[in-house]
Design a protein around this motif. Sequence first.
Motif, mmCIF file in Angstrom:
data_model
loop_
_atom_site.group_PDB
_atom_site.id
_atom_site.type_symbol
_atom_site.label_atom_id
_atom_site.label_comp_id
_atom_site.label_asym_id
_atom_site.label_seq_id
_atom_site.Cartn_x
_atom_site.Cartn_y
_atom_site.Cartn_z
ATOM 1 N N ARG A 242 0.611 -1.284 -0.056
ATOM 2 C CA ARG A 242 -0.002 -0.169 -0.002
ATOM 3 C C ARG A 242 0.766 1.228 0.101
ATOM 4 N NH1 ARG A 242 -5.129 1.238 1.354
ATOM 5 N NH2 ARG A 242 -5.667 3.339 2.228
ATOM 6 N N GLY A 243 0.545 2.038 -1.056
ATOM 7 C CA GLY A 243 1.504 3.376 -1.008
ATOM 8 C C GLY A 243 2.670 3.264 -1.578
ATOM 9 N N GLN A 266 -4.294 -6.683 -9.405
ATOM 10 C CA GLN A 266 -5.160 -5.743 -8.247
ATOM 11 C C GLN A 266 -4.674 -4.449 -8.628
ATOM 12 O OE1 GLN A 266 -3.576 -6.980 -4.304
ATOM 13 N NE2 GLN A 266 -3.271 -9.016 -4.946
ATOM 14 N N MET A 268 -3.659 -0.487 -7.882
ATOM 15 C CA MET A 268 -2.977 0.076 -6.711
ATOM 16 C C MET A 268 -3.312 1.589 -6.678
ATOM 17 S SD MET A 268 0.746 -1.943 -7.745
ATOM 18 C CE MET A 268 1.430 -1.075 -6.346
ATOM 19 N N GLU A 269 -3.543 2.135 -5.677
ATOM 20 C CA GLU A 269 -3.648 3.565 -5.468
ATOM 21 C C GLU A 269 -2.649 4.159 -5.300
ATOM 22 O OE1 GLU A 269 -6.389 3.802 -1.996
ATOM 23 O OE2 GLU A 269 -8.018 3.053 -2.990
#
Length: 342
Positions: A242-243, A266, A268-269
């Motif tokens: 994450r990140g 997936q 991804m942010e």
Amino acid sequence: MNTAVIIDKHTVAIETAAQPTLKDDEVLIKVLYAGLCGSDVHLFHDEHPFRKPPMIPGHELAGEIAAVGPAVKSHRVGDRVVVNHAIPCGQCRYCKAGQINICPDKIVAGSARMMGFFAEYVNVPERTLYKIEDGISMQQAAIAEPLSIGYHIMRRLSHLRQDEPIAIIGTGTIGLVALIAAKSLGYTEVYCLDTIDYNLDIAVKLGASGAFNPLRDAAAAEVLKATGGFGASGTIVTAMARGILTDAFALSSLQATIVMLPMTAQLMEANFYRLVSGEQALIGCRGIVEQDFADAVKLINSGYDLSPLITHVMPLADTQRAFELMVDRTEPVIKILIAPHE
């Protein structure tokens, strides 16, 4: 002969199979060592896009030629070899342009079209072979395939000067071979980030200029500090968390290139402000071209010490435990080699 087969999700069985029959242009290889790769773990989880159980995994191999087909010309029984397992079609627009790594019809080991290498013997076309010099460790030779990916990563960053800083996020096998490739090509300033201190220690031994743990350090700030506030000109992302893309943009310089390795479906942010405002470039990286594999074999045959990457050598009978170790990380692990004849 014995083979290790992923028969279902999270389940490996040792099964017997007939020794392969050779085509005219093929050789039979006695598998001395076969590396366990992250993509094999995806198969173990039944999450790989095209490798599905039941399947013999493995595509990283070092071995000896046990037999040759009648059309084999440049190799003989007893030769020590490694295998570039990806066989492009040679006919598509990408192959004709020299971009064989993205050939949509290439054959790869450990798939429905080519047997995996977790077996006592495998058959491969002669054109896939590279010789290993006498006196070179065959355990270390088994690192040839992942090492070639390290060279392909650096090919994607070949526009950088050798004095420009590089950052590597994730120091598993691929991050470490990218470090090795960068150092062998003369890049002098390479910073590594990981949440596992053991891997960071190995990175320092292999020549990293600095190693930072984001769980303990302000890693992006440390890279900026080490580079005089500018950041890395090239950033290599080999891990998924994450990140992580936001961090990659933050520690990279204006007009930097960020190379993305994980093949994930997936979402991804990320905060893309730095990417846009800094005119950074985010690019993908997949597979290798032939020169990458040749470069890897050249470094191996030079006697370069790759042993810090090899944390475990396990017999074929322990393949289930090898996969569980890669997944659970109950002890430090980077590269596990399966030794079918031990």
